[in-house]
Design an enzyme around this catalytic site. Sequence first.
Site, PDB file in Angstrom:
ATOM      1  N   HIS A  64      13.473  34.501  24.152  1.00 29.98           N
ATOM      2  CA  HIS A  64      14.597  33.376  24.180  1.00 29.98           C
ATOM      3  C   HIS A  64      15.041  33.078  22.816  1.00 29.98           C
ATOM      4  CE1 HIS A  64      15.599  29.571  26.735  1.00 29.98           C
ATOM      5  NE2 HIS A  64      16.820  30.154  26.054  1.00 29.98           N
TER       6      HIS A  64
ATOM      7  N   HIS B 180       3.903  35.400  28.588  1.00 27.39           N
ATOM      8  CA  HIS B 180       4.647  34.199  28.767  1.00 27.39           C
ATOM      9  C   HIS B 180       4.966  33.723  27.245  1.00 27.39           C
ATOM     10  CE1 HIS B 180       4.654  29.775  29.973  1.00 27.39           C
ATOM     11  NE2 HIS B 180       4.643  29.684  28.662  1.00 27.39           N
ATOM     12  N   GLU B 181       4.080  33.896  26.160  1.00 27.21           N
ATOM     13  CA  GLU B 181       4.685  33.573  24.880  1.00 27.21           C
ATOM     14  C   GLU B 181       5.516  34.458  24.431  1.00 27.21           C
ATOM     15  OE1 GLU B 181       3.876  30.642  23.842  1.00 27.21           O
ATOM     16  OE2 GLU B 181       2.333  30.390  25.214  1.00 27.21           O
TER      17      GLU B 181
ATOM     18  N   HIS C  75       9.166  33.362  25.828  1.00 28.26           N
ATOM     19  CA  HIS C  75       9.819  32.279  24.858  1.00 28.26           C
ATOM     20  C   HIS C  75      10.230  32.890  23.546  1.00 28.26           C
ATOM     21  CE1 HIS C  75       8.410  28.648  26.711  1.00 28.26           C
ATOM     22  NE2 HIS C  75       7.168  28.880  26.399  1.00 28.26           N
TER      23      HIS C  75
END
Length: 686
Positions: free
Chosen positions: A480, A473-474, A477
């Site tokens: 991105h 998940h991290e 980010h």
Amino acid sequence: MTDLANNPLLSFSGLPKFDQIKAEHVEPAIDHLLETGRSSVEKLASSSESPTWANFAKPLEDMEEKLSRAWSQVGHMNAVVNSPELREAYNASLPKLTDFYSDLGQDERLYAKFRALKNSAEFDTLNTAQQKIVENELLSFRLGGAELADAEKARFKSIQESLSKITTKFEENLMDTVNDFSHFVEDVAELKGVPEDALQAAQEAASSDGKSGYKFTLHFPSYMPVLQYCKNRPLRELLYRAYATRASEFGKSELDNTPLISEILTLRREAATLLGYKNYAEMSLATKMADAPADVISFLDNLAQRAKPFAKRDMQELTEYAAKLGIADMQAWDVAFVSEKLREEKYAFSDQEVKQYFPEAQVLAGLFKVVETIFGVHVKKSQAPVWHADAAFYEISDQHGKAIGQFYLDLYARNNKRGGAWMDEAITRRKQDDKNGEDNIVTPVAYLTCNFSAPVGGKPALFTHDEVITMFHEFGHGLHHMLTQVDDYGVSGIKGVEWDAVELPSQFMENFCWEWDVIRYMTKHVETGASLPRALFDKMIAAKNFQAGMQTVRQIEFSLFDMRLHGEFDPNGKQTALDLIEQVRDEVAVVRPPKWNRFPNGFSHIFAGGYAAGYYSYKWAEVLSADAYSMFEENGVLCAETGQRFWHEILAKGGSRPALASFVAFRGRAPDIEALLRHNGMTASA
């Protein structure tokens, strides 16, 4: 005189000098940057030249980038190696920064120049990213109070300064409450069921305090194994009670967040009213994909209606199973324990069994392999000064070996480190002119921070499957931020991305943790070296949506509470925040915590983070991410062609265009909720 020439926070070439930064560097560096910033603003604001991108927008951006870069280092260290000296320096500089940005956001001269730039002939010649930055700036000035009368401006600025202090204090109270708590157990017989590695970590924690026995804290890797596995029900209750009453009236009065909640909500409401909004929720949505609070509530109510029958079914099953275990009156501190026992019986495996197959090095190698396969990049460990021995540094390069992104990784829980997991920006990609007049690109750098169990007893760190999902998940980010191809600072990476779309890449990456072709290559039993058996993986898949209904309505509960708190709730009325969350639970919850639970006091996402009137973003982004991932399911989950499309239409574009436009460009249509329901096993056939 302060030695600014050697202040590590004022070095803007290369990476941050974390091995040199000390608390004493903070105020001189920030004061200097604020002074030069005010001078730059004054020069730009008073210039008689017609504003252009080159003579106005770019120099303003250059000034802000330096200040942001220095402050990000200070804020990061304050979160991961907090100390009394650093906290004091941080808190001394915070009001000055708030004051500066409040003045900046209210400067009518700058606002007028951005309006003039928007209406000039040059605007049509700017690239898409630059046009979006100008439009974002105009909205930012409106939200900063630039259109207010002088008296209202002063009040709005005062509100922003107060909010900055109070929200920081909220987070500090939470951190201090966690750091203050410890519970020692002398007799190992009281810890039956607690996994061996958690026992060993507790023993080492006690020993490092010069004590015998086992030390338990409210840090998640210490607290959760007791709740999940310990047969000692009174001990589970003791730790649950301590965790559920953090920063409340049940502890030290000076660490009680209750009055801060009222202050924060009152000030936010007043700020929104000053700007002409009915409430803070309306103001918050001005920079999000959703149009109005009613639309968000409608989305959440619809999702709750679809999920609640599954949640009730989950709860009934759990209650019946608890009775079989001799727990006739299942309480909140029993839920994780009974759930784990039920899962072990239903699917014949435990989290602890799975954890042995996920040593840190193997997990990271597996994560990097996914990224390398679908995006065609390469990830390797590199060297850079770090803030703690736990932290490491990595580089992402393209197929030609050129660095396109870098990141710091700080994975383990420890004292004086903020709880949770997050990604933040250290350096943002942008094009700058070098001294030879040639264009060069600044490589983006990210912080990736988690709070997992550290290595114990000479073994590597072992991660639960949930922690593996958090890691992915991290990293989403981080991708991105790091894989952006936007050269203009204001919309590069995650900058300028609507808050309710920011979770799309992170939740998208989670899906790979459920694919055999991914998991088989990222597991290695800590003792035998064997890969995760296919039979065990099949059990995990069978259990994937175990209690998905309960988990979904819990997130909806938090989201509705947040949206109503910042919408219809009157912080000066008779109803309290606690009353409101009980009301929301009446509507959607299937698990009711005890009356003394003080969940709002620890809800730092909305009271100290960026999620105020935006917590629903997690559920909305799940819709986007599940639907985006369904394209990989259609084309092959490790399909490089689809990966390139995802990179170029979503990750690369950053905030340079509306998130919905990026989604449609990738998926070929508007988002559909059905993929989320299918992924969570909440369909008619489930």
